[in-house]
Structure formats: C-alpha cells, structure tokens
Design an enzyme around this catalytic site. Structure first.
Site, PDB file in Angstrom:
ATOM      1  N   TYR A  47      13.752  -0.746  12.222  1.00 32.50           N
ATOM      2  CA  TYR A  47      12.745  -0.113  13.085  1.00 32.50           C
ATOM      3  C   TYR A  47      13.051   1.360  13.192  1.00 32.50           C
ATOM      4  O   TYR A  47      14.211   1.748  13.386  1.00 32.50           O
ATOM      5  CB  TYR A  47      12.746  -0.734  14.490  1.00 32.50           C
ATOM      6  CG  TYR A  47      11.413  -1.362  14.805  1.00 32.50           C
ATOM      7  CD1 TYR A  47      10.269  -0.564  14.868  1.00 32.50           C
ATOM      8  CD2 TYR A  47      11.266  -2.734  14.995  1.00 32.50           C
ATOM      9  CE1 TYR A  47       9.027  -1.130  15.108  1.00 32.50           C
ATOM     10  CE2 TYR A  47      10.028  -3.302  15.236  1.00 32.50           C
ATOM     11  CZ  TYR A  47       8.909  -2.488  15.294  1.00 32.50           C
ATOM     12  OH  TYR A  47       7.684  -3.041  15.528  1.00 32.50           O
ATOM     13  N   GLU A  49      10.567   3.927  14.822  1.00 33.31           N
ATOM     14  CA  GLU A  49       9.454   4.653  15.451  1.00 33.31           C
ATOM     15  C   GLU A  49       9.861   6.101  15.705  1.00 33.31           C
ATOM     16  O   GLU A  49      10.967   6.369  16.185  1.00 33.31           O
ATOM     17  CB  GLU A  49       9.053   3.980  16.771  1.00 33.31           C
ATOM     18  CG  GLU A  49       8.181   2.763  16.540  1.00 33.31           C
ATOM     19  CD  GLU A  49       7.789   2.062  17.831  1.00 33.31           C
ATOM     20  OE1 GLU A  49       8.185   2.517  18.918  1.00 33.31           O
ATOM     21  OE2 GLU A  49       7.088   1.045  17.737  1.00 33.31           O
ATOM     22  N   ASP A 193     -10.115  13.594   0.578  1.00 35.62           N
ATOM     23  CA  ASP A 193      -9.467  12.291   0.403  1.00 35.62           C
ATOM     24  C   ASP A 193      -9.316  12.084  -1.099  1.00 35.62           C
ATOM     25  O   ASP A 193     -10.288  11.786  -1.797  1.00 35.62           O
ATOM     26  CB  ASP A 193     -10.338  11.205   1.039  1.00 35.62           C
ATOM     27  CG  ASP A 193      -9.760   9.814   0.827  1.00 35.62           C
ATOM     28  OD1 ASP A 193      -8.821   9.656   0.028  1.00 35.62           O
ATOM     29  OD2 ASP A 193     -10.280   8.873   1.457  1.00 35.62           O
ATOM     30  N   THR A 219      -3.974   7.815  -1.026  1.00 37.72           N
ATOM     31  CA  THR A 219      -3.142   6.622  -1.167  1.00 37.72           C
ATOM     32  C   THR A 219      -2.006   7.004  -2.116  1.00 37.72           C
ATOM     33  O   THR A 219      -2.052   8.052  -2.768  1.00 37.72           O
ATOM     34  CB  THR A 219      -3.909   5.449  -1.803  1.00 37.72           C
ATOM     35  OG1 THR A 219      -4.321   5.851  -3.111  1.00 37.72           O
ATOM     36  CG2 THR A 219      -5.125   5.065  -0.985  1.00 37.72           C
ATOM     37  N   LYS A 222      -2.619   4.344  -6.415  1.00 42.06           N
ATOM     38  CA  LYS A 222      -3.634   4.367  -7.469  1.00 42.06           C
ATOM     39  C   LYS A 222      -3.077   5.180  -8.641  1.00 42.06           C
ATOM     40  O   LYS A 222      -2.084   4.776  -9.223  1.00 42.06           O
ATOM     41  CB  LYS A 222      -4.950   4.875  -6.880  1.00 42.06           C
ATOM     42  CG  LYS A 222      -5.458   3.922  -5.776  1.00 42.06           C
ATOM     43  CD  LYS A 222      -6.741   4.346  -5.104  1.00 42.06           C
ATOM     44  CE  LYS A 222      -7.099   3.361  -3.988  1.00 42.06           C
ATOM     45  NZ  LYS A 222      -8.283   3.783  -3.235  1.00 42.06           N
ATOM     46  N   ARG A 228       2.003   0.574  -2.383  1.00 37.29           N
ATOM     47  CA  ARG A 228       0.757   0.545  -1.623  1.00 37.29           C
ATOM     48  C   ARG A 228       0.972   1.296  -0.308  1.00 37.29           C
ATOM     49  O   ARG A 228       1.795   0.881   0.512  1.00 37.29           O
ATOM     50  CB  ARG A 228       0.417  -0.922  -1.354  1.00 37.29           C
ATOM     51  CG  ARG A 228      -0.932  -1.247  -0.809  1.00 37.29           C
ATOM     52  CD  ARG A 228      -1.267  -2.710  -1.088  1.00 37.29           C
ATOM     53  NE  ARG A 228      -1.476  -2.869  -2.518  1.00 37.29           N
ATOM     54  CZ  ARG A 228      -2.597  -2.488  -3.147  1.00 37.29           C
ATOM     55  NH1 ARG A 228      -3.608  -2.007  -2.479  1.00 37.29           N
ATOM     56  NH2 ARG A 228      -2.694  -2.614  -4.455  1.00 37.29           N
TER      57      ARG A 228
HETATM   58  C1  LIG Z   1      -8.706   3.411  -1.995  1.00 39.79           C
HETATM   59  C2  LIG Z   1      -9.276   4.439  -1.098  1.00 39.79           C
HETATM   60  C3  LIG Z   1      -8.877   4.536   0.249  1.00 39.79           C
HETATM   61  C4  LIG Z   1      -8.157   3.466   0.998  1.00 39.79           C
HETATM   62  O1  LIG Z   1      -7.019   3.014   0.637  1.00 39.79           O
HETATM   63  P1  LIG Z   1      -6.350   1.707   1.275  1.00 39.79           P
HETATM   64  O2  LIG Z   1      -4.935   1.957   0.982  1.00 39.79           O
HETATM   65  O3  LIG Z   1      -6.969   0.560   0.593  1.00 39.79           O
HETATM   66  O4  LIG Z   1      -6.639   1.718   2.748  1.00 39.79           O
HETATM   67  C5  LIG Z   1      -9.334   5.602   0.992  1.00 39.79           C
HETATM   68  N1  LIG Z   1     -10.154   6.506   0.470  1.00 39.79           N
HETATM   69  C6  LIG Z   1     -10.596   6.426  -0.804  1.00 39.79           C
HETATM   70  C7  LIG Z   1     -11.524   7.471  -1.316  1.00 39.79           C
HETATM   71  C8  LIG Z   1     -10.180   5.376  -1.621  1.00 39.79           C
HETATM   72  O5  LIG Z   1     -10.646   5.281  -2.867  1.00 39.79           O
END
Ligand SMILES: *Cc1c(COP(=O)(O)O)cnc(C)c1O
Length: 425
Positions: A47, A49, A193, A219, A222, A228
């Site tokens: 933990y 926090e 994003d 993220t 990807k 993840r």
């Molecule tokens: C995949 C994605 C996310 C979210 O990712 P998670 O880890 O699944 O919550 C946010 N924004 C965009 C543009 C994405 O393609």
C-alpha cells in the site's frame, strides 16, 4: 492452500490463443517478458497512498524509488516537465483531469464518439457525459478528416471550458497548434488524449502535442507497449488559471491540482506493481530499437492500407499516418459484427467499429478497426501485411463458408509458428 488449477489452465489457454492467432486489435500489444513479470511481482502487496516521499503508509522506501524512476523516465521520453504515473487506466487519467479542471455542468468539447472518439470524452453512458455538458466535433463525410474551421465554429458556439483532442479510431495526425489557438480564443484548457499513438509521438513520428496542449493523458498499454495503465503529463507546469492560492497566498500550480485530482480525488492506493512495470516499459521505449519498432508499425499500417484499397476496401480518410485504419465495409455487404465474428473464427482478431455517419447501431456497426502495433511486435513485416490482407479478404468474402474460414485459420496457425511469443514461458 489449494492450488487453483482452473485459472492456471485458463492462463495456458490464453497464452496459446495469443501465440497462434493474428492480433490486429489496434489497442493491443505484447509487452516484454520483464514488463509482464514486473506486473506479477511483490510490489502488488504494497500500500502506498500518496506520492514518493509523502506517503500515508510506512515501508514505502523501495516503491518510492520505483515510482520516481517511472516518473523521471516518462518525463525524459516525452520531454515533459510534469508526469503522474498513478492513473489505473486511460479512462481514470481523463476522469482525474476533468475532476481537477472542471466543475460539474461545465461545457466540454471532444471528438464525436460515433466518428471514433472515446467513451471517456463525454459519452452519455460515461460519467464524463453525465457530469459535464458534452459537445462534439467530428470528421467530414466526404474526406473522413477533421475540418478545423468547423472545430473553431463549434468552440465559439459552445464556449467549452475544456477541449479534448485525440481519439480511438482516427488514422490521421492532429493539428495541436490550431487546437491551441482555438482553445485560447474561447478561454478553454486543451487536453490531448494520446492513448493510441503515444509510442509514435514519443519517437517523433507524429506531431508533438506537448508544446501546445496544457495537459496530456495516455494509456501505457497500446503503442507504448507497457502494462495496462494510464498517465498524465504536462509539457510545462503552470499556475492554475482560476487564481486559486494556498493558505499562505501562493498561487497553486497545476501539478498540485492534477496530483490531488488523481489521489485522493479519483483513486486510493496506487498499483505499484503496475507503476514499476511502466518504468520498465519507459526504459524500453527510450532505447534506439523502440524507434525502429514504431517506424515498422507505421510502415506495416501503410502497407496494409495499400493492400486493402487494392482489393476494393474503403478506408476512412483513404490512408493512415499512424498504426491503425478504419475500414468501411458497406460496399462489401457485411456488417462489422458479422465480419468480426468470421475473422475471429479464423483467429484474425479485430474489433467491429462504428464508421463516421454509420447507419448501424454500435452493437452491429458498418466497420472494423485494424492496427499493426501487436503484429509488428511479433516481427511481421510489410510483405506479411499483404498476406494478412489476402486472408482478411478470403474470410470477408466467405463469411458463411466454414471450410474457407477453417482453411485460413490453419494457415495462420502454421504461419505464426515462425514468430515465437514468450518462448521462456
Ligand atoms: C483506450 C483509450 C482510453 C482508455 O483507456 P483504458 O485504459 O481502457 O481506460 C482513453 N482514451 C482513448 C482515446 C483511448 O483510445
């Protein structure tokens, strides 16, 4: 303790599925063995926090070092002045930013979900669409491209407090500079994003949002090929624009606003095992061979687009700048759902996807989305992309013919034996 044979067996089954099939889901990738093993490590028991040096628990000396490494490496990778590596996912990173910079009911402006945007940018089924007043810009029907003049028009109309650029199924690069001038015109903050193209941005293959956007979320799983998870960055830290001050009367910096939005605003204890795995992934992404990887990802995507178009497939915007493409199947007489099911049977894993101006529901759709991040990690090249398109085409033109589908599956399983995945396991 009783050993769990059921889950052990399912792990074996999943590893076999990943080894034998062709992974074309644009948001997926294969991490290195070290990234994967770090996720399954003793850091999971801790933990922590708070933030490095300022924790609510004892015994954090070691995880503090790991989290600090993750932050420093991420800052170096993108040239960022600020980084937070605690968001559990991309959606959590966005939620934290919204919580930090918006008030309930504030207008926001993001990329249309039905044109390839993301749920967390104001979908009515997501908290972002329930708590904030969501507005959208999209692509043009004839070109599949964003018309920036229309974005500006929309922004002037709805006066958003936050403009979001970035998407889940847009194959073109973004004009962050123009977005910033629009944001400045209407007094909005600008969020990029970069969940999908993050790895391509880190290696300078695409426009850099950091000099133009106030805040960047992503993220890590990807194209970045890490565990993840989510991250938040700023190219430059700055004083909050609302005149908020500390008790001592000093202006509060955005770094403090974003940190407290993540914890304690959105989340409890950070996932230090995932954060350590993020540090490993950032280390890998800082090596020269990672840039070689992202270059091959883009080459493969462009080879795939070319081969698909030669076979009469309609690609939204007629090409790609990144690792993905969106195929409009309406001229092929199959829906996204039917195509996905048939392709998955042949172990060509894709996802159905809405295309812009789709006349089908999100559960059916008229398109599929394909990405090359995962197959490039496996070692496939442009020549292999032509072969993959041949297989895709055989399946899509024979969706009801199990003999053909099974023949393609057998060929794929045989083919993938040349590309071992986690041979150590
Ligand atoms: C995949 C994605 C996310 C979210 O990712 P998670 O880890 O699944 O919550 C946010 N924004 C965009 C543009 C994405 O393609």
């Amino acid at each position: 303790m009783q050993h769990d044979y059921a889950i052990e067996q399912l792990l074996k089954d999943e590893l076999n599925r990943q080894r034998h099939g062709l992974e074309l889901i644009a948001s997926e990738n294969f991490t290195s063995l070290q990234v994967m093993q770090t996720m399954g490590s003793c850091f999971s028991n801790k933990y922590a926090e708070g933030y490095p040096g300022k924790r609510y628990y004892g015994g954090c000396e070691v995880v503090d070092k790991a989290e600090t490494l993750a932050i420093e490496r991420l800052k170096k990778l993108f040239g960022a002045e600020y980084a937070n590596v605690q968001p559990h996912s991309g959606a959590q990173a966005n939620a934290a930013v919204f919580l930090g910079v918006l008030k309930p009911g504030d207008p926001i402006l993001g990329f249309d979900l039905s044109h390839g945007g993301h749920l967390s940018h104001g979908s009515p089924v997501n908290f972002s669409g329930k708590v904030y007043q969501a507005n959208f810009y999209g692509v043009e029907e004839h070109s599949g491209l964003i018309d920036m003049d229309k974005v500006e028009q929309k922004a002037m109309e709805v006066k958003p407090k936050l403009i979001i650029c970035g998407a889940s199924a847009y194959s073109r690069d973004w004009d962050y500079q123009r977005f910033r001038s629009i944001a400045d015109k209407v007094g909005a903050l600008l969020l990029a994003d970069i969940a999908h193209p993050a790895g391509l941005i880190a290696t300078q293959l695409l426009n850099d949002p950091l000099p133009h956007c106030h805040i960047i979320t992503s993220t890590t799983h990807k194209t970045l090929r890490g565990p993840r998870g989510g991250i938040i960055m700023m190219g430059k830290n700055f004083e909050n624009p609302w005149g908020r001050t500390t008790k001592a009367g000093k202006p509060i910096m955005m770094s403090d606003i974003l940190n407290s939005a993540v914890f304690p605003g959105m989340q409890g204890g950070p996932l230090e095992h995932i954060i350590a795995a993020k540090a490993v992934a950032f280390h890998e992404a800082l090596q020269d061979d990672y840039k070689d990887y992202t270059q091959r990802v883009v080459k493969n995507a462009q080879a795939m687009v070319k081969a698909l178009m030669e076979k009469g497939y309609k690609i939204i915007s007629d090409g790609t700048d990144n690792h993905l493409m969106l195929i409009d199947l309406r001229n092929k007489g199959v829906t996204g759902k039917v195509a996905e099911q048939a392709l998955v049977k042949a172990e060509l894993t894709v996802n159905k996807n809405m295309v812009p101006f789709d006349d089908q529901s999100p559960m059916i759709t008229s398109g599929i989305r394909i990405g090359t991040a995962a197959i490039t990690t496996r070692g496939l090249d442009e020549k292999d992309c032509h072969q993959i398109v041949n297989w895709i085409d055989q399946v899509i033109t024979n969706v009801e013919n199990d003999t053909t589908i099974n023949k393609v599956k057998a060929e794929i399983n045989e083919f993938m034996q040349q590309y071992p995945l986690y041979p150590e396991l």
